[in-house]
Scaffold this motif. Structure first.
Motif, PDB file in Angstrom:
ATOM      1  N   LEU A  25       2.616  15.121   0.527  1.00 15.71           N
ATOM      2  CA  LEU A  25       3.487  14.843   1.680  1.00 15.71           C
ATOM      3  C   LEU A  25       3.012  13.609   2.447  1.00 15.71           C
ATOM      4  CD1 LEU A  25       4.086  18.467   3.025  1.00 15.71           C
ATOM      5  CD2 LEU A  25       5.741  16.999   1.871  1.00 15.71           C
ATOM      6  N   TRP A  26       1.690  13.432   2.552  1.00 17.60           N
ATOM      7  CA  TRP A  26       1.179  12.260   3.266  1.00 17.60           C
ATOM      8  C   TRP A  26       1.400  10.984   2.459  1.00 17.60           C
ATOM      9  CZ3 TRP A  26      -2.807   8.758   2.114  1.00 17.60           C
ATOM     10  CH2 TRP A  26      -3.119   7.869   3.155  1.00 17.60           C
ATOM     11  N   MET A  27       1.244  11.047   1.127  1.00 18.46           N
ATOM     12  CA  MET A  27       1.351   9.853   0.301  1.00 18.46           C
ATOM     13  C   MET A  27       2.793   9.460   0.004  1.00 18.46           C
ATOM     14  SD  MET A  27      -1.708  10.564  -2.482  1.00 18.46           S
ATOM     15  CE  MET A  27      -1.531   8.967  -3.280  1.00 18.46           C
ATOM     16  N   VAL A  28       3.728  10.391   0.098  1.00 20.92           N
ATOM     17  CA  VAL A  28       5.111  10.058  -0.267  1.00 20.92           C
ATOM     18  C   VAL A  28       6.026   9.991   0.965  1.00 20.92           C
ATOM     19  CG1 VAL A  28       7.074  10.665  -1.734  1.00 20.92           C
ATOM     20  CG2 VAL A  28       4.756  10.997  -2.580  1.00 20.92           C
ATOM     21  N   PRO A  29       6.531  11.089   1.505  1.00 22.24           N
ATOM     22  CA  PRO A  29       7.513  10.966   2.584  1.00 22.24           C
ATOM     23  C   PRO A  29       6.944  10.365   3.866  1.00 22.24           C
ATOM     24  CG  PRO A  29       6.900  13.259   2.285  1.00 22.24           C
ATOM     25  CD  PRO A  29       6.298  12.496   1.163  1.00 22.24           C
ATOM     26  N   TYR A  30       5.647  10.592   4.155  1.00 20.54           N
ATOM     27  CA  TYR A  30       5.092  10.056   5.410  1.00 20.54           C
ATOM     28  C   TYR A  30       5.027   8.544   5.374  1.00 20.54           C
ATOM     29  CZ  TYR A  30       2.011   9.326   9.370  1.00 20.54           C
ATOM     30  OH  TYR A  30       1.477   8.901  10.562  1.00 20.54           O
ATOM     31  N   ILE A  41       0.841  -1.203   0.000  1.00 17.01           N
ATOM     32  CA  ILE A  41       0.000   0.000   0.000  1.00 17.01           C
ATOM     33  C   ILE A  41       0.878   1.255   0.000  1.00 17.01           C
ATOM     34  CG2 ILE A  41      -1.770   1.278   1.225  1.00 17.01           C
ATOM     35  CD1 ILE A  41      -2.730  -1.304  -0.047  1.00 17.01           C
ATOM     36  N   GLY A  42       1.922   1.234   0.829  1.00 16.07           N
ATOM     37  CA  GLY A  42       2.824   2.383   0.881  1.00 16.07           C
ATOM     38  C   GLY A  42       3.511   2.626  -0.450  1.00 16.07           C
ATOM     39  N   ALA A  43       3.895   1.540  -1.154  1.00 18.09           N
ATOM     40  CA  ALA A  43       4.550   1.685  -2.454  1.00 18.09           C
ATOM     41  C   ALA A  43       3.587   2.266  -3.487  1.00 18.09           C
ATOM     42  CB  ALA A  43       5.074   0.333  -2.926  1.00 18.09           C
ATOM     43  N   ILE A  44       2.314   1.835  -3.438  1.00 15.95           N
ATOM     44  CA  ILE A  44       1.324   2.370  -4.378  1.00 15.95           C
ATOM     45  C   ILE A  44       1.090   3.856  -4.110  1.00 15.95           C
ATOM     46  CG2 ILE A  44      -1.095   2.247  -5.088  1.00 15.95           C
ATOM     47  CD1 ILE A  44      -0.974  -0.766  -4.568  1.00 15.95           C
ATOM     48  N   LEU A  45       0.932   4.187  -2.825  1.00 17.80           N
ATOM     49  CA  LEU A  45       0.738   5.605  -2.478  1.00 17.80           C
ATOM     50  C   LEU A  45       1.954   6.436  -2.876  1.00 17.80           C
ATOM     51  CD1 LEU A  45      -0.929   5.251   1.040  1.00 17.80           C
ATOM     52  CD2 LEU A  45      -2.029   5.914  -1.107  1.00 17.80           C
ATOM     53  N   TRP A  46       3.138   5.850  -2.707  1.00 19.26           N
ATOM     54  CA  TRP A  46       4.383   6.549  -3.073  1.00 19.26           C
ATOM     55  C   TRP A  46       4.389   6.918  -4.559  1.00 19.26           C
ATOM     56  CZ3 TRP A  46       8.741   7.843  -0.095  1.00 19.26           C
ATOM     57  CH2 TRP A  46       9.890   8.223  -0.816  1.00 19.26           C
ATOM     58  N   VAL A  47       3.971   5.964  -5.402  1.00 19.75           N
ATOM     59  CA  VAL A  47       3.970   6.198  -6.846  1.00 19.75           C
ATOM     60  C   VAL A  47       2.928   7.238  -7.235  1.00 19.75           C
ATOM     61  CG1 VAL A  47       3.550   5.147  -9.097  1.00 19.75           C
ATOM     62  CG2 VAL A  47       4.898   3.919  -7.376  1.00 19.75           C
ATOM     63  N   PHE A  48       1.689   7.034  -6.756  1.00 14.64           N
ATOM     64  CA  PHE A  48       0.612   7.935  -7.180  1.00 14.64           C
ATOM     65  C   PHE A  48       0.633   9.271  -6.433  1.00 14.64           C
ATOM     66  CE2 PHE A  48      -0.998   3.826  -8.563  1.00 14.64           C
ATOM     67  CZ  PHE A  48      -1.472   4.136  -9.833  1.00 14.64           C
ATOM     68  N   GLY A  49       1.362   9.356  -5.335  1.00 16.38           N
ATOM     69  CA  GLY A  49       1.429  10.618  -4.603  1.00 16.38           C
ATOM     70  C   GLY A  49       2.489  11.567  -5.124  1.00 16.38           C
ATOM     71  N   THR A  50       3.329  11.087  -6.036  1.00 14.04           N
ATOM     72  CA  THR A  50       4.402  11.945  -6.567  1.00 14.04           C
ATOM     73  C   THR A  50       3.842  13.128  -7.343  1.00 14.04           C
ATOM     74  OG1 THR A  50       5.868  10.018  -6.723  1.00 14.04           O
ATOM     75  CG2 THR A  50       6.460  11.965  -7.998  1.00 14.04           C
TER      76      THR A  50
END
Length: 281
Positions: free
Chosen positions: A269-274, A146-155
């Protein structure tokens, strides 16, 4: 017009430099410096293809003139240079071979690539990209799907939020300088360069300059038509030009940055670094 009125305009790019000084043009390119007297210049013009400027020298009847070219990305700066130099050229006389009047000498040492702004720009982009890949790899290594998906789409929202705030900060910085020392003038529509509508105005030194006003500037001054807008320019840096805007435009743009910019930045910020902080904490 006499050459004594020629302003010290200049163009700089990665391919070299072209500037006016002491009644002549100086072209520095590929390690060679050419001193071009104005008597040897027939005209200076913007290129039709890749953005840049051409210096066309005089030539005898029937002979093909020598042309020097310099690439430059900013159409507004090229327009200012072309207008200022052409206005300072001497009256036409008997055509001579302008190339014979050019003085060629060794140019100055070229700026190392690592000292150029482009190098540091690409360095920052490379470091940010490497950090992004490292963060994604860390999330995958910790099996945080889930974190990896949020990381990609939160960029995307993160970049959008940063860009909106950066543009707003740059705009406020320029406006603050112009509020302190800006000179208000009326700019009149000049011509179209690509998709840009360029306007011209005359500064306090009598030099005609060009600018691209804000698209919302037309409604800022009710007594001016669509072909005239009120702008302010910085006498210390004439390329810093901003159009006068209405209060309504300022309110709408402030709300846009405050609401949409903040929402995008917070989401990013919530989807990537957090997500990375949660995994590593």
């Amino acid at each position: 017009m006499t050459t004594s009125h020629l302003p010290t305009v200049s163009l700089r790019s990665r391919s070299g430099g072209l500037w006016a000084e002491n009644g002549r043009l100086t072209l520095e390119q590929d390690g060679v410096r050419r001193r071009i007297p104005l008597a040897a210049v027939r005209e200076v013009r913007a290129t039709d293809g890749p953005r840049g400027v051409e210096v066309v020298l005089t030539a005898p009847e029937g002979a093909r003139p020598t042309v020097y070219r310099l690439a430059h990305r900013k159409a507004a700066e090229v327009a200012v240079f072309v207008s200022a130099v052409n206005a300072g050229l001497p009256a036409p006389r008997d055509p001579v071979d302008g190339a014979a009047l050019v003085v060629v000498e060794p140019g100055g040492a070229r700026t190392p690539f690592w000292a150029s702004p482009e190098f540091w720009l690409w360095t920052v982009i490379g470091l940010v990209g490497a950090g992004w890949v490292a963060g994604l790899t860390t999330l995958i290594a910790h099996s945080d799907v889930i974190g990896a998906i949020l990381w990609v789409f939160g960029t995307k929202p993160l970049i959008a939020g940063v860009v909106i705030y950066a543009l707003a900060a740059g705009e406020l910085y320029d406006r603050a300088i112009l509020w302190r020392r800006g000179v208000p003038v009326v700019a009149t529509f000049s011509h179209t360069a690509g998709k840009k509508n360029l306007y011209r105005f005359t500064d306090l030194d009598g030099v005609q300059r060009h600018c691209e006003p804000d698209s919302s500037a037309h409604s800022a001054v009710h007594y001016l038509g669509l072909k005239e807008v009120q702008v302010s320019y910085d006498p210390r840096r004439p390329d810093r030009v901003k159009a006068r805007l209405t209060v309504g435009t300022w309110v709408l743009r402030s709300l846009g940055v405050g609401i949409f910019g903040t929402a995008l930045l917070y989401t990013g910020l919530w989807m990537v670094p957090y997500q990375l902080y949660q995994v590593l904490s």
